[in-house]
Motif scaffolding. Structure first.
Motif, mmCIF file in Angstrom:
data_model
loop_
_atom_site.group_PDB
_atom_site.id
_atom_site.type_symbol
_atom_site.label_atom_id
_atom_site.label_comp_id
_atom_site.label_asym_id
_atom_site.label_seq_id
_atom_site.Cartn_x
_atom_site.Cartn_y
_atom_site.Cartn_z
ATOM 1 N N PHE A 380 42.533 36.081 36.232
ATOM 2 C CA PHE A 380 41.346 36.822 36.063
ATOM 3 C C PHE A 380 40.541 37.013 37.435
ATOM 4 C CE2 PHE A 380 37.198 37.773 34.430
ATOM 5 C CZ PHE A 380 36.259 37.287 35.291
ATOM 6 N N PHE A 381 40.639 35.929 38.255
ATOM 7 C CA PHE A 381 39.911 36.248 39.536
ATOM 8 C C PHE A 381 40.824 37.163 40.375
ATOM 9 C CE2 PHE A 381 36.087 34.022 39.258
ATOM 10 C CZ PHE A 381 36.442 32.845 38.556
ATOM 11 N N PHE A 397 27.990 43.354 38.826
ATOM 12 C CA PHE A 397 27.783 42.875 37.229
ATOM 13 C C PHE A 397 27.258 43.730 36.343
ATOM 14 C CE2 PHE A 397 27.891 39.534 34.358
ATOM 15 C CZ PHE A 397 26.737 39.417 33.941
ATOM 16 N N LEU A 477 29.748 33.106 27.371
ATOM 17 C CA LEU A 477 30.211 34.328 28.515
ATOM 18 C C LEU A 477 30.046 35.572 28.127
ATOM 19 C CD1 LEU A 477 32.127 35.284 30.715
ATOM 20 C CD2 LEU A 477 34.189 34.789 29.503
ATOM 21 N N LEU B 283 33.045 29.151 31.585
ATOM 22 C CA LEU B 283 31.869 29.560 32.313
ATOM 23 C C LEU B 283 31.785 29.666 33.816
ATOM 24 C CD1 LEU B 283 29.382 26.990 30.740
ATOM 25 C CD2 LEU B 283 29.826 29.249 30.204
ATOM 26 N N LEU B 284 33.234 29.431 34.124
ATOM 27 C CA LEU B 284 33.591 29.801 35.596
ATOM 28 C C LEU B 284 33.660 31.462 35.812
ATOM 29 C CD1 LEU B 284 36.241 27.181 36.803
ATOM 30 C CD2 LEU B 284 33.982 27.114 37.324
ATOM 31 N N VAL B 285 34.250 31.730 34.609
ATOM 32 C CA VAL B 285 34.426 33.094 34.901
ATOM 33 C C VAL B 285 33.133 33.839 34.775
ATOM 34 C CG1 VAL B 285 35.119 35.193 33.298
ATOM 35 C CG2 VAL B 285 36.462 33.178 33.437
ATOM 36 N N LEU B 286 32.064 33.365 34.110
ATOM 37 C CA LEU B 286 30.781 33.921 33.982
ATOM 38 C C LEU B 286 30.161 34.015 35.291
ATOM 39 C CD1 LEU B 286 28.882 35.365 32.275
ATOM 40 C CD2 LEU B 286 27.577 33.118 31.710
ATOM 41 N N GLY B 288 31.557 33.505 38.158
ATOM 42 C CA GLY B 288 32.294 34.584 39.325
ATOM 43 C C GLY B 288 31.657 36.064 38.708
ATOM 44 N N LEU B 289 31.263 36.421 37.556
ATOM 45 C CA LEU B 289 30.995 37.785 37.441
ATOM 46 C C LEU B 289 29.398 37.766 37.834
ATOM 47 C CD1 LEU B 289 32.059 38.290 33.712
ATOM 48 C CD2 LEU B 289 33.026 39.251 35.851
#
Lengths: 512, 517
Positions: A380-381, A397, A477, B283-286, B288-289
């Motif tokens: 993902f990253f 974003f 999310l 939530l790490l994804v969020l 990061g976003l």
């Protein structure tokens, strides 16, 4: 107008992602997919199939993106040679007079030895009252005005009508709000000295991008397309024709029967047909014209619907996979661009999976431990970083949220495309519309409510289990990504105040 | 965000001075916090296993310290400091722990300076505040081990490294500071080399941005480090045997990998809370976003900290799988400053409103975690050998035997144990003799138990740090003797009392089954 988010104008046109990053991203993407697909016990087969379908789509998008931006080959402006004459078409169908006049006067100031400006006045056909004022304005400015009287084909019909009433070898097409720079023709026409060049496309820059939350978000969505993607498509001779800020060889256009009247995205399909005929495309990575972004959520949604419907039509009616005359690179490019609008289905699947779990306890896969996390997070990253590097750190974003939040629009477009139903070519409003836009985000708000209720169901069923917590995080999310879209439905957004330091820094950027 | 230099240029001199004063007052408050936490909550806990080994090792001369530390697979700088410290402050557990506290508190202003060097004042402040309330750091600030020394030296070394990256011209002071911190750092913990390794990787990527001549000077520093460390390596090789006094480490899983990062931020908690924390990973994804904003790109300093964290953790993890288990969160404590700076920088990219919410939430969560770590009896790293020994002191009579297992846990027990009955271990081990702890042999268990308990009335078995044979041991006693009592003092630390003989008068029995079962 005080600008808070004024980008350096050419920022999005500058970057390249290093190849090691692209290779790493591809490897991590494939690793993640293989792990997900084969290494864990399957829970519910239907949900698993949906999940895999979604991940196949993501992998397709990642790999085609990498393929597109793998290398950049910007065109070199040819020097010397004959300047071909250009008919400049400014398409008008009810846009405000002041905007049209500005575009026309700007077009008249272009520095090029042989061009003629035509206003393509579709106001009469479109039953717009100011069509007479357009005609009067054209006369005042000494510009040829073609007022169409025969219905059919919307913008495509309008252009085709003008083709029959003009004769220069090149045709420039500008929307009513897209004001060309003085060097627009000087920097695009010379490419046609190569005989097989069919059309030249330039970026659609929005000069009002900083006006409000929606204009800035919609511009930020455009940056990645007109930045690394279009530059990559240039290398593959698969530039997307975008309908404005472009130059077309008349002969090439006529060889495909003019602008395609059978699609709501006439530009996209016409470009496809020209490529199939063997014509070449050129993308000039320089802002040479400036238009207006949509200023409200309703207009934005209508625009998104038109683009989605038109692109999805390509899959169902002009599928490039089976179209002769295209190279494999071109087939992949058109499929990739068109299939982007299938993302509405994928967003829906990804959003519903945790909700289904809340109400039923069903899971697509039974994951224990953190192995899946260990392969997902790097994938993902790395994908995120690839996009960010490729766009020269202009990907934001809000732009991501607007893409994903538009899933309801994309779903409607998909339904319309699959059922071959007729969709009107709605002109994008150039002035901000007022009204209640909450119906546009009703689905998103319902999702929040579904999650809240579902959490309670799941908690009563199994307490605070690891699966419940994990799916809650996924649902949060999704909600976090939908929030900017919901926020955009609120009345009147201003671009948020930055810190004074940032405002000072931004103000020092030189504007051309 | 404006850098410190830009801030200085724009702010008038008097305002600059008062800003500096308020900055350092805030840093002072950050330093006071862990002191208060220690004094009120953590300093007076029971001695733990690792701490008891530190005390045991430093209760002897310098040469003996060297040899015991070498066999313990550690490096001796902290032990020397502790030895000297104990000479001055005395020999109680709270005062011995204060060395770690002093080192941690000293690292707070240094960390702030590192943060300002890497980013800006605001980012540095937030990171420093998080650092000062970190449950993980506060825990090891109250442990008689080398971890806060290790962290301090890494911070100093990274500060000078980043100075050398940006300074033009590079000052001799910076080079001297870099070299000295490296020389001391390699003797604080073996994992300091991972920090140096990350710097090598960073230099390879950004070598064109360093000043001319940097490579030669770095090479000179490297040769100094090698020259300084070589004698220790030769000494360790000469000693020959390692690690016989440490619990066995198992191969880490991905759960352990992510648990380590969960511990860095939220401290130590029981399995249920750890599972809760790790399950929230999407939530790490969020997070990061949220950081996706128009920007000038990723700062090299951020890349440096990412390399430190990712490469060091990755190398330790892979080495643990392929070679020998070394992946332990406390060994990776040096990643914590880099991790906090990465997070602080990430949050600084958010829009102002969101930034405030996220930062406030982070602070509240970390404080909550610190509170849970302090007050929860289920915190896994709490080892209550003091109460276990107090129990023994209260119940063991001269007719009884005491058995401790695993053998190396004899250290914390004997620190508090005041009984006349000597402590024995199973497997039987003489802690004063050179050599590893013997392996457990089920066939010899009966013979060992009989040799220890011969003539005793009751036996008290202290079990902790299961090395894989605790169940076998317990099953043996359960099947051969009558259980009189069992007490659990902390996670995985229990004492079991068994009756060995039945020909003793009732009055001689300290308690009856009726009172316990």
């Amino acid at each position: 107008m005080h600008r808070f988010h004024e980008p350096v104008r050419e920022d999005f046109l500058k970057a390249e992602a290093p190849k090691w990053l692209l290779v790493l991203n591809a490897a991590l993407a494939l690793t993640y997919f293989l792990v997900l697909a084969f290494l864990f016990p399957i829970g519910n087969w239907l949900l698993f199939s949906l999940l895999i379908f979604g991940e196949v789509f993501h992998i397709w998008q990642v790999l085609t993106f990498i393929f597109t931006i793998w290398d950049v080959k910007d065109p070199v402006l040819p020097l010397g040679g004959e300047d071909l004459g250009v008919d400049v078409f400014i398409t008008v169908a009810g846009e405000p007079l002041a905007i049209v006049e500005k575009t026309v006067t700007t077009a008249l100031l272009m520095r090029y030895p042989d061009f003629k400006v035509h206003i393509l006045n579709d106001g009469l056909i479109a039953a717009k009252e100011q069509w007479r004022e357009i005609r009067t304005m054209a006369k005042r400015l000494g510009v040829h005005c073609i007022t169409r009287v025969t219905r059919g084909g919307a913008k495509a019909g309008n252009i085709n009508n003008a083709l029959s009433l003009s004769k220069k070898p090149l045709v420039a097409i500008l929307d009513a709000d897209h004001m060309p720079h003085a060097d627009f023709l000087a920097k695009t026409a010379p490419y046609f000295r190569e005989q097989r060049v069919g059309f030249v496309q330039t970026p659609q820059f929005y000069k009002n991008h900083a006006d409000n939350y929606i204009t800035s978000s919609s511009w930020e969505q455009q940056e990645i397309f007109f930045g690394p993607i279009c530059r990559g498509k240039n290398r593959l001779n698969a530039v997307t024709m975008c309908g404005t800020n472009m130059l077309i060889r008349r002969e090439a256009l006529l060889s495909v029967g003019g602008m395609c009247r059978d699609s709501i995205a006439e530009d996209f399909v016409t470009g496809l047909l020209m490529h199939a005929r063997g014509y070449k495309s050129v993308y000039v990575p320089e802002v040479l014209a400036e238009g207006l972004a949509t200023e409200d959520l309703s207009t934005y949604s209508k625009q998104q619907f038109r683009w989605a419907r038109g692109a999805l039509d390509v899959i169902f009616r002009w599928n490039p996979l089976f179209m002769g005359g295209l190279s494999w690179a071109q087939k992949i490019q058109y499929l990739s661009s068109a299939s982007f609008y299938l993302s509405g289905v994928i967003v829906l699947i990804d959003a519903l999976l945790p909700v289904i779990y809340f109400y039923t306890g069903l899971l697509p896969v039974r994951v224990s431990g953190m192995f899946l996390t260990a392969v997902f997070l790097p994938y993902f990253f790395s994908t995120l970083y690839t996009i960010v590097r490729a766009s020269n750190f202009t990907f934001t974003f809000p732009s991501l949220c607007f893409s994903m939040g538009s899933f309801t629009v994309h779903l409607r477009a998909l339904y319309a495309a699959m059922t071959f139903s007729k969709s009107d070519f709605g002109i994008t409003e150039k002035m901000r519309q007022n009204g209640n836009f909450f119906p546009l985000v009703a689905v998103h708000i319902c999702y929040v409510a579904l999650v809240a209720l579902g959490l309670e169901c799941a908690f009563l069923r199994e307490g605070l289990s690891a699966s419940l917590i994990n799916n809650t995080a996924w649902a949060l999310l999704n909600i976090g990504v939908f929030m900017p879209f919901i926020y955009a439905a609120l009345p009147e957004k201003k671009v948020p105040q930055e810190s004074e330091a940032t405002a000072v820094r931004i103000e020092t950027y030189a504007l051309p | 965000m404006r850098s410190l230099e830009q801030t200085v240029k724009l702010v008038p001199p008097q305002a600059r001075i008062s800003q500096r004063i308020s900055d350092w007052l805030a840093i002072g408050a950050c330093m006071a916090f862990p002191i208060a936490v220690s004094l009120f909550f953590l300093l007076n806990q029971s001695l733990r296993l690792d701490e008891s080994q530190s005390l045991w090792q430093t209760s002897r001369g310098f040469m003996d310290i060297l040899s015991t530390v070498a066999t313990d697979v550690h490096v001796p700088l902290y032990h020397f400091l502790l030895h000297v410290w104990r000479l001055f402050v005395g020999d109680t557990v709270p005062f011995d722990r204060m060395l770690s506290l002093v080192l941690f508190v000293s690292s707070i202003p240094v960390f702030y300076v590192l943060g300002v060097r890497a980013y800006d004042r605001d980012t540095a402040f937030f990171a420093t505040f998080l650092f000062s309330i970190s449950p993980f750091m506060n825990w090891y600030a109250n442990e008689i081990r080398m971890y806060t020394l290790f962290t301090l030296l890494v911070i100093i070394n990274q500060y000078f490294f980043l100075r050398l990256f940006r300074e033009r011209p590079q000052s001799d002071h910076a080079w001297a500071g870099y070299a000295l911190s490296a020389l001391f750092g390699i003797y604080s913990h073996y994992f300091f080399f991972l920090n140096l390794g990350a710097q090598i990787i960073f230099y390879a990527i950004y070598r064109k941005l360093f000043a001319q001549g940097s490579l030669a000077r770095f090479a000179f520093c490297a040769s100094l480090v090698i020259a300084a460390f070589a004698p220790w390596v030769l000494f360790v090789i000469h000693i020959g045997q390692f690690g016989f006094q440490q619990p066995l480490l198992g191969k880490p899983s991905f759960v352990d990998f992510f648990n380590a990062f969960g511990q860095f931020i939220f401290g130590f908690h029981d399995d249920a809370i750890n599972t809760f924390i790790l399950s929230l990973w999407p939530l790490l994804v969020l997070l990061g976003l949220f950081s996706l904003r128009r920007s000038a790109g990723t700062k090299p300093e951020t890349v440096f900290f990412l390399i430190v964290v990712a490469c060091s953790a990755g190398i330790a993890f892979v080495a643990s799988i392929l070679v020998s288990p070394i992946f332990v969160s406390r060994y990776l404590i040096f990643l914590l400053p880099s991790l906090y700076l990465i997070l602080a920088n990430l949050f600084s990219l958010y829009p102002p409103g969101m930034r405030a919410i996220v930062q406030t939430s982070a602070i509240c969560l970390v404080l909550l975690s610190l509170g849970a770590e302090i007050w929860s009896s289920a915190t896994p790293v709490k080892e209550n050998y003091r109460e276990a020994a107090t129990y023994l002191n209260a119940h063991v009579t001269p007719q009884d035997s005491v058995i401790v297992s695993a053998p190396f846990t004899i250290y914390p027990i004997q620190y508090y144990y005041k009984g006349s009955v000597p402590l024995a271990t199973i497997p039987q081990w003489n802690q004063y003799a050179y050599g590893p702890i013997p392996a457990f042999n089920a066939a010899e268990l009966a013979q060992q138990v009989n040799s220890i308990t011969a003539g005793s009335q009751n036996v008290y078995v202290v079990l902790s740090y299961d090395q894989g044979y605790e169940k076998a041991l317990k099953d043996y006693f359960e099947s051969h003797y009558q259980l009189l009592d069992s007490e659990n003092f902390s996670n995985d630390l229990s004492v079991y009392a068994y009756r060995l003989r039945y020909n003793t008068p009732l009055s001689a029995i300290p308690f009856t089954a009726a009172t316990k079962h």
